[in-house]
Design a protein around this motif. Structure first.
Motif, short mmCIF file in Angstrom:
data_model
loop_
_atom_site.label_atom_id
_atom_site.label_comp_id
_atom_site.label_asym_id
_atom_site.label_seq_id
_atom_site.Cartn_x
_atom_site.Cartn_y
_atom_site.Cartn_z
N ARG A 180 43.34 37.27 45.66
CA ARG A 180 42.63 37.98 44.59
C ARG A 180 42.94 37.35 43.23
O ARG A 180 42.07 37.20 42.38
CB ARG A 180 43.03 39.47 44.57
CG ARG A 180 42.31 40.27 43.49
CD ARG A 180 42.63 41.74 43.60
NE ARG A 180 44.05 42.00 43.45
CZ ARG A 180 44.61 43.19 43.67
NH1 ARG A 180 43.88 44.20 44.07
NH2 ARG A 180 45.91 43.36 43.51
N ARG A 181 44.21 36.96 43.03
CA ARG A 181 44.60 36.25 41.80
C ARG A 181 43.79 34.97 41.66
O ARG A 181 43.27 34.64 40.59
CB ARG A 181 46.11 35.95 41.86
CG ARG A 181 46.71 35.26 40.63
CD ARG A 181 46.62 33.73 40.70
NE ARG A 181 47.17 33.12 41.89
CZ ARG A 181 48.43 32.73 42.02
NH1 ARG A 181 49.30 32.90 41.05
NH2 ARG A 181 48.83 32.13 43.14
N ASN A 182 43.66 34.21 42.76
CA ASN A 182 42.91 32.96 42.74
C ASN A 182 41.44 33.21 42.44
O ASN A 182 40.79 32.42 41.73
CB ASN A 182 43.05 32.24 44.08
CG ASN A 182 44.47 31.81 44.37
OD1 ASN A 182 45.29 31.70 43.46
ND2 ASN A 182 44.78 31.57 45.63
N ARG A 183 40.90 34.28 42.99
CA ARG A 183 39.50 34.63 42.74
C ARG A 183 39.27 34.91 41.25
O ARG A 183 38.29 34.47 40.66
CB ARG A 183 39.11 35.86 43.56
CG ARG A 183 37.63 36.22 43.47
CD ARG A 183 37.35 37.48 44.29
NE ARG A 183 37.87 37.34 45.64
CZ ARG A 183 38.26 38.36 46.40
NH1 ARG A 183 38.21 39.59 45.94
NH2 ARG A 183 38.71 38.14 47.62
N LEU A 184 40.21 35.63 40.65
CA LEU A 184 40.09 35.94 39.23
C LEU A 184 40.15 34.67 38.39
O LEU A 184 39.35 34.47 37.47
CB LEU A 184 41.20 36.91 38.81
CG LEU A 184 41.22 37.32 37.33
CD1 LEU A 184 39.87 37.91 36.90
CD2 LEU A 184 42.34 38.33 37.08
N MET A 185 41.08 33.77 38.71
CA MET A 185 41.18 32.51 37.96
C MET A 185 39.91 31.69 38.08
O MET A 185 39.45 31.08 37.10
CB MET A 185 42.39 31.70 38.44
CG MET A 185 43.72 32.22 37.95
SD MET A 185 45.03 30.97 38.08
CE MET A 185 45.27 30.90 39.85
N ALA A 186 39.34 31.65 39.28
CA ALA A 186 38.11 30.87 39.48
C ALA A 186 36.95 31.49 38.71
O ALA A 186 36.16 30.77 38.08
CB ALA A 186 37.77 30.81 40.98
N ALA A 187 36.85 32.81 38.74
CA ALA A 187 35.71 33.49 38.13
C ALA A 187 35.74 33.48 36.61
O ALA A 187 34.70 33.42 35.97
CB ALA A 187 35.66 34.93 38.64
N MET A 188 36.93 33.55 36.02
CA MET A 188 37.03 33.69 34.57
C MET A 188 36.97 32.37 33.81
O MET A 188 36.89 32.36 32.59
CB MET A 188 38.32 34.43 34.20
CG MET A 188 39.58 33.66 34.51
SD MET A 188 41.09 34.66 34.26
CE MET A 188 41.33 34.42 32.50
N THR A 189 36.97 31.24 34.54
CA THR A 189 37.01 29.93 33.90
C THR A 189 35.71 29.17 34.12
O THR A 189 34.91 29.51 34.99
CB THR A 189 38.18 29.10 34.46
OG1 THR A 189 38.06 29.02 35.89
CG2 THR A 189 39.52 29.74 34.11
#
Length: 254
Positions: A180-189
């Motif tokens: 989920r952390r990785n998903r957030l990093m991918a989505a916000m950048t």
């Protein structure tokens, strides 16, 4: 006097019914309890609007019901790019991570990474050393810094950058935390740069999420030259861009 249930921030308080996060002691009805947690740890809640189209994908709406923040929220308005990789980099990988980060900071980007040891740490520290900005996204709750080796780095990021976590205070364990952390990093950048990673790296998940969210995906030359099946799959499909030289990144970002 009973606190009234808030209605202005439904995404931030609607915790129940989410199968991914499971049960929590933080009751949606006990707003005072939630507020106490925020005040105790001097936290803010990230406005979902700051993450653009994050909630257009259904699983995101279920995953990121709330994102806790500590530090400078104005960084969310900067151009963001993620630099990630293995926890056990080679010397070449360390040099490449630092070189790419320096280029991105000079171009005005805020560096987003996951506070892990290895490449993540190099990305954060290089950005700070240059006087640039960095955001650390945690898999663990924001008051439980992981790994412990990076507690001091996290404190520095809180002062000079921003710390984020999509995890509730009671989510101390769970297989979903770091994906989920990785998903957030991918989505916000605007994109993800993978410097160095192995055959079973968690970074693979972030690479997939970058593609799902129609973000740019970059592989360093040392990673692209590895004969790992997942690396070649992204390259052959055209979903990843090979950086033959570290300076190639400048051709693909504004």
């Amino acid at each position: 006097m009973k606190s009234k249930k808030r209605t202005s921030e439904p995404l931030l308080f609607n915790f129940r019914g989410n199968s991914e996060i499971g049960k929590t002691d933080l009751d949606v009805g006990k707003v005072s309890e939630f507020d106490s947690y925020l005040k105790e740890h001097k936290l803010s809640l990230l406005d979902p609007n700051l993450i653009g189209d994050l909630f257009k994908i259904e699983k995101n709406a279920k995953s990121f019901l709330t994102v806790f923040a500590k530090g400078d929220l104005s960084l969310m308005k900067m151009p963001l790019i993620s630099v990630v990789g293995t926890r056990t980099p080679t010397e070449e990988g360390k040099k490449m991570a630092a070189a790419i980060t320096r280029i991105l900071v000079r171009k005005g980007y805020c560096i987003v990474s996951g506070l892990a040891t290895g490449i993540d740490t190099i990305a954060h520290t290089t950005a700070l050393e240059m006087g640039g900005k960095t955001i650390a996204v945690l898999g663990t709750p924001i008051h439980k810094i992981y790994p412990k080796e990076n507690i001091e780095l996290a404190k520095e990021i809180i002062v000079k950058g921003l710390l984020l976590s999509p995890s509730l205070p009671t989510e101390l364990k769970g297989r979903h935390l770091f994906p989920r952390r990785n998903r957030l990093m991918a989505a916000m950048t605007i994109g993800t740069v993978v410097v160095e990673a192995g055959e079973t790296s968690g970074v693979i998940h972030q690479a997939k999420e970058a593609v799902i969210h129609h973000r740019k995906l970059f592989f360093s030359s040392m990673l692209a030259n590895q004969n790992f099946q997942w690396v070649q799959s992204f390259l052959n499909s055209g979903d990843a861009i090979k950086l033959t030289r570290t300076t190639d990144i400048e051709k693909y970002i504004a």
